[in-house]
Design a protein around this motif. Structure first.
Motif, PDB file in Angstrom:
ATOM      1  N   THR A   1      -9.690  -0.924   2.318  1.00 49.91           N
ATOM      2  CA  THR A   1      -8.345  -0.717   2.593  1.00 49.91           C
ATOM      3  C   THR A   1      -7.725  -1.260   3.782  1.00 49.91           C
ATOM      4  O   THR A   1      -6.750  -1.696   4.047  1.00 49.91           O
TER       5      THR A   1
ATOM      6  N   LEU B   1      -5.817  -4.512   3.738  1.00 47.78           N
ATOM      7  CA  LEU B   1      -4.788  -4.676   3.331  1.00 47.78           C
ATOM      8  C   LEU B   1      -3.671  -5.076   4.466  1.00 47.78           C
ATOM      9  O   LEU B   1      -3.891  -4.570   5.655  1.00 47.78           O
TER      10      LEU B   1
ATOM     11  N   GLY C   1       1.151  -3.389   2.399  1.00 43.20           N
ATOM     12  CA  GLY C   1       0.405  -3.759   1.173  1.00 43.20           C
ATOM     13  C   GLY C   1      -0.063  -2.574   0.430  1.00 43.20           C
ATOM     14  O   GLY C   1       0.135  -1.393   0.962  1.00 43.20           O
TER      15      GLY C   1
ATOM     16  N   LEU D   1      -2.129  -0.275  -2.618  1.00 46.36           N
ATOM     17  CA  LEU D   1      -3.545   0.243  -3.265  1.00 46.36           C
ATOM     18  C   LEU D   1      -3.147   0.582  -4.559  1.00 46.36           C
ATOM     19  O   LEU D   1      -2.143   1.620  -4.799  1.00 46.36           O
TER      20      LEU D   1
ATOM     21  N   LYS E   1       0.189   0.707   2.572  1.00 51.06           N
ATOM     22  CA  LYS E   1      -0.151   0.671   4.010  1.00 51.06           C
ATOM     23  C   LYS E   1       0.764   0.675   4.839  1.00 51.06           C
ATOM     24  O   LYS E   1       1.925  -0.378   4.780  1.00 51.06           O
TER      25      LYS E   1
END
Length: 204
Positions: free
Chosen positions: A121, A124, A128, A130, A197
């Protein structure tokens, strides 16, 4: 494990099918296309779907056989994907960040799970997204796929802890019906996460 997955992916058929994972498909179609990272991508079904929908795709997997099948599928569907052979622990494409990352049935042992999740992560971009789906420990009673080792299965508390640096948008643990090739078919218990994020806070 590399040998295990090479053996599985050497089958002629696509063992998880050629259509994208349903959760991945639905969430990806909500986003504006950009760049996406697909770790442990296997035979390429999600990577090819993303490319067909305008995303710039970087995928990786430890299996060279998985990569071969993914690239064949991309050619068949008339799209381009970049696909590396790399272990989850070793992937470190320095300088690259992504608008989205998808972890679809990526199961890790507890001694490395949180570290790998946070490492990935970290790629990211601020803002961004996930997209994650994984089997829970309730899956052991089902015959629709997934690890048979309890320590490789997840639950909501594990996901909340591993990804607590993200803003959860859609987070569920539920029973679903899978239809993803011969190895993912039938009733399954999964945890699903769609998260973002955060952007850095502006200084006062």
């Amino acid at each position: 494990m590399k040998e295990h997955w090479d053996e599985r992916y050497s089958a002629t058929d696509y063992i998880y099918g050629t259509n994208p994972n349903a959760w991945f498909r639905d969430k990806l179609l909500q986003l504006t296309p950009g760049s996406i990272l697909l770790p442990a991508e296997g035979e390429g079904r999600n990577a090819v779907f993303a490319a067909k929908n305008g995303w710039k795709v970087l995928a990786f997997d430890q299996s060279t056989e998985g990569r071969k099948k993914a690239l064949r599928l991309a050619v068949r569907e008339g799209v381009r994907i970049d696909y590396l052979v790399s272990d989850l622990h070793e992937f470190n494409d320095i300088g690259m960040t992504f608008d989205a990352i998808a972890l679809i049935f990526v199961h890790l042992p507890p001694e490395v799970r949180e570290q790998v999740h946070r490492h990935l992560t970290g790629f990211l971009k601020p803002g961004g997204f996930l997209i994650l789906e994984a089997f829970t420990d309730e899956q052991l009673k089902n015959t629709s796929g997934g690890p048979k080792t309890p320590l490789l299965l997840y639950n909501s508390k594990i996901i909340e802890r591993d990804f607590n640096q993200l803003r959860f948008i859609d987070f569920t643990e539920s029973t679903v019906i899978l239809d993803e090739g011969p190895l993912h078919r039938g009733e399954a218990h999964v945890v699903r996460l769609f998260a973002q994020k955060p952007f850095p806070e502006c200084p006062q």
